[in-house]
Design a protein around this motif. Structure first.
Motif, PDB file in Angstrom:
ATOM      1  N   ASP A 145     -66.471 -20.154 -23.084  1.00 42.49           N
ATOM      2  CA  ASP A 145     -67.442 -19.124 -23.422  1.00 42.49           C
ATOM      3  C   ASP A 145     -66.769 -17.754 -23.423  1.00 42.49           C
ATOM      4  OD1 ASP A 145     -69.875 -18.087 -24.056  1.00 42.49           O
ATOM      5  OD2 ASP A 145     -70.933 -19.231 -22.504  1.00 42.49           O
ATOM      6  N   ASN A 146     -67.495 -16.756 -23.917  1.00 43.12           N
ATOM      7  CA  ASN A 146     -66.975 -15.391 -23.839  1.00 43.12           C
ATOM      8  C   ASN A 146     -66.671 -15.044 -22.394  1.00 43.12           C
ATOM      9  OD1 ASN A 146     -66.846 -14.454 -26.431  1.00 43.12           O
ATOM     10  ND2 ASN A 146     -69.023 -13.937 -26.481  1.00 43.12           N
ATOM     11  N   GLY A 147     -65.492 -14.527 -22.149  1.00 46.26           N
ATOM     12  CA  GLY A 147     -65.158 -14.120 -20.794  1.00 46.26           C
ATOM     13  C   GLY A 147     -64.621 -15.239 -19.931  1.00 46.26           C
ATOM     14  N   ALA A 148     -64.441 -16.421 -20.505  1.00 49.73           N
ATOM     15  CA  ALA A 148     -63.926 -17.540 -19.716  1.00 49.73           C
ATOM     16  C   ALA A 148     -62.475 -17.314 -19.317  1.00 49.73           C
ATOM     17  CB  ALA A 148     -64.061 -18.838 -20.508  1.00 49.73           C
ATOM     18  N   GLY A 149     -61.787 -16.485 -20.085  1.00 48.17           N
ATOM     19  CA  GLY A 149     -60.399 -16.181 -19.738  1.00 48.17           C
ATOM     20  C   GLY A 149     -59.389 -16.661 -20.758  1.00 48.17           C
ATOM     21  N   LYS A 150     -59.865 -17.028 -21.949  1.00 50.53           N
ATOM     22  CA  LYS A 150     -58.966 -17.573 -22.973  1.00 50.53           C
ATOM     23  C   LYS A 150     -57.924 -16.538 -23.389  1.00 50.53           C
ATOM     24  CE  LYS A 150     -62.379 -18.290 -25.865  1.00 50.53           C
ATOM     25  NZ  LYS A 150     -63.509 -17.710 -25.109  1.00 50.53           N
ATOM     26  N   SER A 151     -58.400 -15.341 -23.756  1.00 53.44           N
ATOM     27  CA  SER A 151     -57.454 -14.315 -24.197  1.00 53.44           C
ATOM     28  C   SER A 151     -56.496 -13.931 -23.077  1.00 53.44           C
ATOM     29  CB  SER A 151     -58.199 -13.077 -24.687  1.00 53.44           C
ATOM     30  OG  SER A 151     -58.980 -13.403 -25.812  1.00 53.44           O
ATOM     31  N   THR A 152     -57.019 -13.920 -21.850  1.00 52.46           N
ATOM     32  CA  THR A 152     -56.162 -13.577 -20.712  1.00 52.46           C
ATOM     33  C   THR A 152     -55.065 -14.630 -20.547  1.00 52.46           C
ATOM     34  OG1 THR A 152     -58.049 -12.545 -19.639  1.00 52.46           O
ATOM     35  CG2 THR A 152     -56.155 -13.031 -18.259  1.00 52.46           C
ATOM     36  N   SER A 163     -69.171 -10.056 -19.204  1.00 50.51           N
ATOM     37  CA  SER A 163     -67.770  -9.841 -19.536  1.00 50.51           C
ATOM     38  C   SER A 163     -67.520  -9.816 -21.036  1.00 50.51           C
ATOM     39  CB  SER A 163     -66.924 -10.944 -18.913  1.00 50.51           C
ATOM     40  OG  SER A 163     -67.415 -12.192 -19.312  1.00 50.51           O
ATOM     41  N   GLY A 188     -63.915  -8.062 -22.589  1.00 45.48           N
ATOM     42  CA  GLY A 188     -62.868  -8.981 -23.018  1.00 45.48           C
ATOM     43  C   GLY A 188     -61.933  -8.327 -24.014  1.00 45.48           C
ATOM     44  N   VAL A 189     -60.806  -8.962 -24.213  1.00 45.07           N
ATOM     45  CA  VAL A 189     -59.824  -8.410 -25.123  1.00 45.07           C
ATOM     46  C   VAL A 189     -60.248  -8.710 -26.553  1.00 45.07           C
ATOM     47  CG1 VAL A 189     -57.454  -8.472 -25.819  1.00 45.07           C
ATOM     48  CG2 VAL A 189     -58.055  -8.693 -23.420  1.00 45.07           C
ATOM     49  N   VAL A 191     -59.638 -13.872 -12.740  1.00 47.76           N
ATOM     50  CA  VAL A 191     -59.990 -14.287 -14.097  1.00 47.76           C
ATOM     51  C   VAL A 191     -59.503 -15.705 -14.375  1.00 47.76           C
ATOM     52  CG1 VAL A 191     -59.703 -13.731 -16.528  1.00 47.76           C
ATOM     53  CG2 VAL A 191     -59.959 -11.903 -14.868  1.00 47.76           C
ATOM     54  N   PHE A 198     -57.484  -9.438 -12.064  1.00 44.32           N
ATOM     55  CA  PHE A 198     -57.446  -8.012 -12.377  1.00 44.32           C
ATOM     56  C   PHE A 198     -58.137  -7.316 -11.222  1.00 44.32           C
ATOM     57  CE2 PHE A 198     -57.368  -9.821 -16.706  1.00 44.32           C
ATOM     58  CZ  PHE A 198     -56.187  -9.256 -17.142  1.00 44.32           C
TER      59      PHE A 198
HETATM   60  N1  LIG Z   1     -57.116  -5.919 -18.700  1.00 47.31           N
HETATM   61  C1  LIG Z   1     -58.186  -6.370 -18.013  1.00 47.31           C
HETATM   62  N2  LIG Z   1     -58.596  -5.746 -16.886  1.00 47.31           N
HETATM   63  C2  LIG Z   1     -59.655  -6.184 -16.184  1.00 47.31           C
HETATM   64  N3  LIG Z   1     -60.385  -7.258 -16.524  1.00 47.31           N
HETATM   65  C3  LIG Z   1     -60.041  -7.921 -17.644  1.00 47.31           C
HETATM   66  C4  LIG Z   1     -58.935  -7.520 -18.435  1.00 47.31           C
HETATM   67  N4  LIG Z   1     -58.816  -8.370 -19.484  1.00 47.31           N
HETATM   68  C5  LIG Z   1     -59.808  -9.259 -19.348  1.00 47.31           C
HETATM   69  N5  LIG Z   1     -60.545  -9.004 -18.237  1.00 47.31           N
HETATM   70  C6  LIG Z   1     -61.673  -9.792 -17.752  1.00 47.31           C
HETATM   71  O1  LIG Z   1     -61.258 -11.105 -17.700  1.00 47.31           O
HETATM   72  C7  LIG Z   1     -62.308 -11.979 -18.071  1.00 47.31           C
HETATM   73  C8  LIG Z   1     -61.825 -12.926 -19.155  1.00 47.31           C
HETATM   74  O2  LIG Z   1     -61.622 -12.181 -20.365  1.00 47.31           O
HETATM   75  P1  LIG Z   1     -60.983 -12.808 -21.659  1.00 47.31           P
HETATM   76  O3  LIG Z   1     -59.724 -13.470 -21.265  1.00 47.31           O
HETATM   77  O4  LIG Z   1     -60.902 -11.760 -22.670  1.00 47.31           O
HETATM   78  O5  LIG Z   1     -62.059 -13.891 -22.070  1.00 47.31           O
HETATM   79  P2  LIG Z   1     -62.208 -14.689 -23.445  1.00 47.31           P
HETATM   80  O6  LIG Z   1     -61.072 -14.368 -24.327  1.00 47.31           O
HETATM   81  O7  LIG Z   1     -62.257 -16.108 -23.010  1.00 47.31           O
HETATM   82  O8  LIG Z   1     -63.517 -14.265 -24.025  1.00 47.31           O
HETATM   83  C9  LIG Z   1     -63.466 -11.106 -18.474  1.00 47.31           C
HETATM   84  O9  LIG Z   1     -64.350 -11.024 -17.384  1.00 47.31           O
HETATM   85  C10 LIG Z   1     -62.823  -9.771 -18.722  1.00 47.31           C
HETATM   86  O10 LIG Z   1     -63.720  -8.733 -18.452  1.00 47.31           O
END
Ligand SMILES: Nc1ncnc2c1ncn2[C@@H]1O[C@H](COP(=O)(O)OP(=O)(O)O)[C@@H](O)[C@H]1O
Ligand SMILES: [Mg+2]
Lengths: 272, 420
Positions: free
Chosen positions: A40-47, A266, A270-271, A21, A16
């Motif tokens: 962990d939180n922010g590891a990138g799972k949701s991404t 992060s 996160g999402v 990420v 991003f």
């Molecule tokens: N749309 C976005 N724009 C910028 N950064 C993002 C976006 N979505 C997620 N991130 C960043 O990507 C990283 C991984 O986020 P996320 O995938 O939500 O982690 P998880 O679900 O593992 O907690 C975080 O640092 C988050 O801030």
């Protein structure tokens, strides 16, 4: 365990802006198995999930579906492959009933008129097929359901479409003990019915209760993907927090500060 | 996929087919749970009519006054029907009143000043409504300005547009026979009865067919007695209303006879049926509820949220145009105050009093008709009792507040009794 994985990712990169990420992520998902995705939180799972479901385009990497290379450019592409996602924040409308929610955006019609009887029947068959007995009436508004029941509806909605891969983003995060058990049982049943399931969870008990494989993300890198029976609680926790555990995980210290997202800052971005 | 066997252990089959008693118990528990629906409006209507009937038995209860109620309330009701769509998304259209004024002014200009036939004028008025609605909707959905602000600006601007369209700020008369007939003439008694019969038979057919299809598929149905009761209820209410409207209400029959269902009634009825069908039976309608209930969920379900948001403003302004046409017909003219003063608040009040929520996601087109009836009865009854306009405004304001409180409280109640 089957020979060809249903979904295979290779070398996925995702940034991003300046923040990378996901880095060179690989993942294999097999039909009939629950693959737990931990980190962990922010590891990138949701991404990662959003890349698989076509919400985010990837910067690099390959997708193989049933061994065939595919391109997933939009949520519709993902849906047509049979990939369904149950999001962390449930995508249900409180003011609609269970059937209406399950068919939202994909209503059955005859002519221009909604075909309510058919939708109601299909919904009932899907819930029956999953042995879901916790909802009493298909025509009750989702607002009157408990958290566990809502999660159940969201999952049933995902399997309604002959889906092959169901991805659940922290489905038990907001649930009590009994409801968590119900949902996990349902997750297990999906896999036993032959679906490939990816379960994102923070909770080690949940992960060990239902998963066949565990994939650990650490600061955007896939540090290990192992069979659940080959790993211990403590090792998984180490993978999540440090990125390695004994012979598993990263070979060298990844902490070349500054070029990766830090878990601490992060959590809010996160999402949800 | 037609297995009734699966249904047997399906979740819905757990509940046995409800009995009449069970049906009403369900209804009561829904009401207690905060889902009051149209109940306040119906009760309010009964109370108001009783009070006025006791205070002014001869004038309020006359057939002539009953017919008046319809023509008095028609414009506000039509505008309220359109507002329901906007309110369903949790948005508001404060410009609907003056939008109806603008459209009425266009109508009057086209038919009187330019001398075109009535139907050209009607088309021009409705087209104006469509343009207004599209503009408002674009500003809300595409630019992202809150609807409150966009339509407040519209409220001011349209007021000016009416002034500009009605040259010299006096008025433009509307003398076209067809246009005048809309709010001032009646159907012949026979035609009135024929349409009533058609409505009842049509309703019965839809209800019974639905009951049969569901029963044949093994789905839960309302008890047939309840269905029969609904059909009977409609027949009785419509029958009584048409009977009264078909009574002679001329003061001197020798000079002219005055009886029959006012023409606005079938106009409102047809629009009510069309819009109810759209909301309840099409996926477009379903998507309106979805966007009003949870916009993000609707977006993820692949619904074109912007398209839906724009479209409700188009419907609202178009219905305002129809309301404006009726208002122009009733007054035989258009002046700078057409669609002004209390029209908008009465229309919003009608929708909310009828049970449409200001928070979005909940409401029916029928609400506008029931609420419109309440507003019309208040206006009419208080006029008969000799109260001034000042008192009427205050009372209507209080009733609107009451309705909004019922809305807010039932929402809290639903949140407390349901799990959310
Ligand atoms: N749309 C976005 N724009 C910028 N950064 C993002 C976006 N979505 C997620 N991130 C960043 O990507 C990283 C991984 O986020 P996320 O995938 O939500 O982690 P998880 O679900 O593992 O907690 C975080 O640092 C988050 O801030
Ligand atoms: Mg997440």
């Amino acid at each position: 365990m089957s020979a060809t994985p249903l979904l295979e990712l290779r070398g996925i990169d995702k940034s991003f802006g300046p923040v990378q990420v996901l880095r060179d992520v690989a993942l294999t998902v097999h039909p009939g198995e629950v693959t737990a995705l931990v980190g962990d939180n922010g590891a990138g799972k949701s991404t990662l999930v959003k890349c698989i479901s076509g919400i985010h385009p990837t910067d690099a990497g390959e997708f193989l579906f049933n061994g065939e290379p595919v391109h997933i450019g939009s949520p519709r592409d993902a849906a047509s492959l049979g990939i369904e996602v149950v999001y962390q924040d449930l995508a249900l409308c409180d003011n609609l009933d269970i059937v209406q929610n399950m068919f939202l955006g994909r209503e059955k019609r005859s002519g221009i008129v909604l075909d309510e009887p058919t939708m109601e029947q299909l919904a009932a068959e899907t819930l029956a097929g999953l042995s879901i007995r916790t909802v009493t009436s298909l025509r009750q508004h989702v607002s009157s359901l408990s958290g566990g029941q809502r999660q159940t509806v969201a999952i049933a909605k995902a399997v309604l479409w002959n889906s092959k891969l169901v991805i659940l983003d922290e489905p038990t995060a907001a649930l009590g003990v009994a409801q968590t058990a119900q949902v996990l049982e349902l997750v297990r049943r999906l896999a036993d019915n032959g679906l490939a399931v990816v379960l994102i969870s923070h909770n080690m008990n949940d992960v060990f209760a239902v998963s066949d494989r565990i994939a650990a993300l650490y600061l955007g890198q896939m540090v290990a993907q192992v069979k659940t029976t080959d790993i211990t609680h403590a090792q998984v926790v180490e993978l999540i927090t440090a990125g390695r555990s004994g012979g598993l995980g990263l070979a060298t210290d990844p902490g070349s500060n500054g070029d990766g997202p830090q878990p601490a800052d992060s959590t809010s971005g996160g999402v949800r | 996929m037609t297995t009734t066997a699966v249904r047997k252990d399906g979740p819905a089959a757990v509940t046995p087919t409800p009995t009449i008693g069970g049906h009403f118990r369900n209804y009561l528990s829904r009401v207690r749970g905060g889902d009051v629906g149209a109940l306040p409006a119906v009760l309010g209507l009964i109370v108001l009519c009783t009070v006025f009937a006791i205070m002014r038995p001869s004038s309020f209860l006359s057939a002539g006054n009953f017919a008046n109620l319809f023509t008095q309330g028609a414009a506000v009701t039509l505008i309220a029907m359109g507002l329901v769509f906007v309110l369903l998304l949790g948005e508001i259209d404060l410009s609907a009143g003056f939008a109806s004024g603008v459209c009425a002014a266009v109508l009057a200009n086209v038919v009187t000043v330019l001398g075109y036939p009535w139907w050209v004028a009607v088309l021009a008025a409705v087209a104006t409504g469509v343009v207004i609605g599209t503009t408002l909707g674009m500003l809300v959905a595409k630019i992202g300005i809150p609807s409150f602000v966009v339509t407040l600006a519209g409220f001011l601007a349209f007021q000016g547009v009416v002034l500009l369209l009605v040259k010299d700020g006096t008025n433009i008369s509307v003398r076209d026979d067809v246009l005048v007939a809309i709010a001032n003439r009646n159907l012949g008694p026979t035609l009135g009865w024929a349409l009533t019969a058609l409505a009842v038979v049509g309703y019965a057919t839809v209800q019974l067919l639905r009951h049969r299809t569901r029963a044949a598929r093994g789905l839960i149905t309302d008890p047939i007695a309840v269905v029969a009761l609904r059909i009977g209820g409609l027949a009785v209410i419509l029958g009584a209303a048409v009977y009264v409207l078909n009574l002679e209400r001329s003061r001197n029959v020798l000079i002219s006879s005055l009886k029959g269902v006012p023409i606005v009634v079938p106009i409102i009825a047809v629009l009510l049926i069309i819009w109810t069908f759209v909301l309840q039976r099409t996926s477009y309608g379903r998507h309106i509820y979805a966007v009003g209930g949870n916009r993000e969920a609707a977006r993820r379900a692949g619904i074109g949220v912007d398209r839906i948001r724009i479209s409700v403003f188009v419907i609202c302004s178009s219905m305002a145009a129809i309301g404006g046409i009726v208002a122009a017909s009733r007054a035989n003219s258009v002046d700078p105050n057409t669609g002004g003063s209390n029209v908008l608040l009465y229309a919003v009040g009608a929708a909310v009093i009828g049970g449409t929520s200001l928070f979005g996601g909940k409401g029916r087109v029928l609400d506008a008709v029931l609420g419109g009836a309440v507003v019309a009865v208040i206006e009419n009854g208080m006029g008969l009792m000799g109260y001034t306009a000042g008192v009427k405004y205050v009372v209507t304001g209080v009733v609107l507040l009451l309705a909004a409180s019922v809305d807010a409280l039932s929402r809290r109640r639903a949140a407390a009794t349901g799990t959310r």
